[in-house]
Design an enzyme around this catalytic site. Structure first.
Site, PDB file in Angstrom:
ATOM      1  N   ASP A  40       0.843  -1.389  -0.065  1.00  0.00           N
ATOM      2  CA  ASP A  40      -0.090   0.182  -0.057  1.00  0.00           C
ATOM      3  C   ASP A  40       0.777   1.307  -0.101  1.00  0.00           C
ATOM      4  O   ASP A  40       0.457   2.248   0.790  1.00  0.00           O
ATOM      5  CB  ASP A  40      -1.011  -0.078   0.974  1.00  0.00           C
ATOM      6  CG  ASP A  40      -1.951  -1.033   1.194  1.00  0.00           C
ATOM      7  OD1 ASP A  40      -1.822  -1.844   0.157  1.00  0.00           O
ATOM      8  OD2 ASP A  40      -2.908  -1.143   2.052  1.00  0.00           O
ATOM      9  N   ASP A  49      -4.422  -0.862  -1.774  1.00  0.00           N
ATOM     10  CA  ASP A  49      -5.919  -0.681  -1.087  1.00  0.00           C
ATOM     11  C   ASP A  49      -6.871  -0.010  -2.371  1.00  0.00           C
ATOM     12  O   ASP A  49      -6.244   1.014  -2.992  1.00  0.00           O
ATOM     13  CB  ASP A  49      -5.784   0.327  -0.210  1.00  0.00           C
ATOM     14  CG  ASP A  49      -6.496   0.053   1.059  1.00  0.00           C
ATOM     15  OD1 ASP A  49      -7.045  -1.263   1.386  1.00  0.00           O
ATOM     16  OD2 ASP A  49      -6.938   0.824   2.138  1.00  0.00           O
ATOM     17  N   HIS A 102     -10.655   0.865  -2.815  1.00  0.00           N
ATOM     18  CA  HIS A 102     -11.967   0.652  -2.254  1.00  0.00           C
ATOM     19  C   HIS A 102     -12.822   1.290  -3.258  1.00  0.00           C
ATOM     20  O   HIS A 102     -12.701   2.395  -4.217  1.00  0.00           O
ATOM     21  CB  HIS A 102     -12.223   1.431  -0.882  1.00  0.00           C
ATOM     22  CG  HIS A 102     -11.322   0.798   0.222  1.00  0.00           C
ATOM     23  ND1 HIS A 102     -11.480  -0.385   0.525  1.00  0.00           N
ATOM     24  CD2 HIS A 102     -10.368   1.562   1.066  1.00  0.00           C
ATOM     25  CE1 HIS A 102     -10.331  -0.655   1.362  1.00  0.00           C
ATOM     26  NE2 HIS A 102      -9.858   0.506   1.799  1.00  0.00           N
ATOM     27  N   HIS A 115     -17.395   2.854   0.697  1.00  0.00           N
ATOM     28  CA  HIS A 115     -16.858   1.722   1.034  1.00  0.00           C
ATOM     29  C   HIS A 115     -17.198   1.606   2.737  1.00  0.00           C
ATOM     30  O   HIS A 115     -17.239   2.938   3.343  1.00  0.00           O
ATOM     31  CB  HIS A 115     -15.124   1.527   1.096  1.00  0.00           C
ATOM     32  CG  HIS A 115     -14.676   0.105   1.577  1.00  0.00           C
ATOM     33  ND1 HIS A 115     -14.123  -0.144   2.732  1.00  0.00           N
ATOM     34  CD2 HIS A 115     -14.987  -1.061   0.832  1.00  0.00           C
ATOM     35  CE1 HIS A 115     -13.854  -1.330   2.843  1.00  0.00           C
ATOM     36  NE2 HIS A 115     -14.334  -1.848   1.493  1.00  0.00           N
ATOM     37  N   HIS A 147     -10.481   6.993   1.679  1.00  0.00           N
ATOM     38  CA  HIS A 147      -9.075   6.792   1.075  1.00  0.00           C
ATOM     39  C   HIS A 147      -9.293   5.740  -0.191  1.00  0.00           C
ATOM     40  O   HIS A 147     -10.164   4.919   0.012  1.00  0.00           O
ATOM     41  CB  HIS A 147      -8.216   6.596   2.193  1.00  0.00           C
ATOM     42  CG  HIS A 147      -8.339   4.978   2.800  1.00  0.00           C
ATOM     43  ND1 HIS A 147      -9.433   4.916   3.665  1.00  0.00           N
ATOM     44  CD2 HIS A 147      -7.841   3.767   2.574  1.00  0.00           C
ATOM     45  CE1 HIS A 147      -9.485   3.697   4.066  1.00  0.00           C
ATOM     46  NE2 HIS A 147      -8.547   2.877   3.447  1.00  0.00           N
ATOM     47  N   LYS A 162      -6.872  -5.010  -3.107  1.00  0.00           N
ATOM     48  CA  LYS A 162      -7.721  -5.581  -2.003  1.00  0.00           C
ATOM     49  C   LYS A 162      -8.607  -4.562  -1.370  1.00  0.00           C
ATOM     50  O   LYS A 162      -8.184  -3.337  -1.575  1.00  0.00           O
ATOM     51  CB  LYS A 162      -6.725  -6.204  -0.701  1.00  0.00           C
ATOM     52  CG  LYS A 162      -5.779  -5.177  -0.238  1.00  0.00           C
ATOM     53  CD  LYS A 162      -4.752  -5.571   0.719  1.00  0.00           C
ATOM     54  CE  LYS A 162      -3.771  -4.242   1.151  1.00  0.00           C
ATOM     55  NZ  LYS A 162      -4.629  -3.454   1.968  1.00  0.00           N
ATOM     56  N   CYS A 219      -2.079  -2.880   7.751  1.00  0.00           N
ATOM     57  CA  CYS A 219      -2.079  -3.696   6.483  1.00  0.00           C
ATOM     58  C   CYS A 219      -0.515  -4.412   6.455  1.00  0.00           C
ATOM     59  O   CYS A 219      -0.638  -5.612   5.863  1.00  0.00           O
ATOM     60  CB  CYS A 219      -2.027  -2.965   5.230  1.00  0.00           C
ATOM     61  SG  CYS A 219      -3.894  -2.250   5.209  1.00  0.00           S
TER      62      CYS A 219
HETATM   63 ZN    ZN Z   1      -8.431   0.854   3.192  1.00  0.00          ZN
END
Ligand code: ZN
Length: 240
Positions: A42, A80, A82, A86, A115, A140, A185
């Site tokens: 990330d 990441d 989303h 989310h 984010h 993810k 993460c």
């Molecule tokens: Zn996130």
């Protein structure tokens, strides 16, 4: 100049024990092989200075990652990724603020500022990353109702991202984890990598943490208990 052998010879064992191990054993001793992979977690604009969920000193991991990545023939990055609205965003839960916690069907969820929304500049990998040989980017957190700190399993603890299968298919046995953030993460990825049967190293100075409500200390304790090895970038030999 005294070399390490002379220093060792001069010191008694009692004096030795009081010195930090890194002072004496700083020589790069870990040599990544073809069964090793670096997981770069990330390193995205939202988590860097100026981003909506900026990790303090997050930008400092970039040159360290660029340097150590040269020692790996296998590098995997994560993003990441989303949906708008989310479930992990505080903005979708009325009356809730970022960094508060709520209960979701799969367990406790920390709420974050919006984010890493799919396709936005904030979700892009840092332009300062220089790891052209990275072979896979795994995204993810793309299911709207489930978060995914871990690169292996979503936060429901059962939905696989497919990464363990990929790594096993490539005969990877050891993973080295770097990136953002140490206590979320990175830690969840390291813990799930252990559960999936990998030997796991977290490169501490190639990571930075968020540290909310004691999360950083807890993450290191959990990782130590799970057998995750905590190393520094200087422990990794310069080339593969
Ligand atoms: Zn996130």
């Amino acid at each position: 100049m005294l070399d390490r052998r002379h220093v060792l010879a001069m010191l008694g064992t009692t004096a030795l024990a009081t010195l930090a191990p890194t002072a004496l054993f700083a020589a790069a001793s870990i040599k990544p092989d073809d069964a090793s992979a670096l997981l770069v977690i990330d390193v995205q604009n939202c988590f860097l200075p100026g981003g909506s969920l900026a990790v303090k000193e997050g930008e400092q991991v970039v040159p360290v990652i660029n340097r150590i990545a040269k020692a790996f023939s296998n590098v995997v990055m994560t993003q990441d990724w989303h949906t708008p609205g989310h479930v992990s965003f505080a903005s979708v839960h009325s009356g809730k603020k970022p960094f508060e916690t709520i209960d979701l069907p799969y367990g406790k969820q920390v709420l974050w500022p919006d984010h890493c929304v799919q396709g936005t500049d904030g979700a892009a990998l840092s332009k300062d990353l220089s790891v052209p040989h990275a072979e896979l980017i795994i995204r993810k957190g793309f299911h709207k109702d489930v978060d995914s700190y871990s690169a292996f399993l979503e936060a429901d603890g059962k939905t696989s991202t497919g990464l363990a299968g990929y790594l096993k298919g490539r005969k990877i046995k050891r993973v080295f984890v770097a990136g953002l953030a140490t206590d979320f993460c990175v830690a969840w990825t390291a813990l799930d990598a252990r559960k999936a049967g990998f030997e796991v190293y977290v490169v501490e100075d190639a990571c930075r943490g968020i540290d909310t409500q004691g999360s950083l200390a807890k993450a290191w304790t959990d990782m130590a208990k799970a057998g995750v090895k905590r190393i520094q970038s200087g422990d990794i030999a310069a080339s593969a």
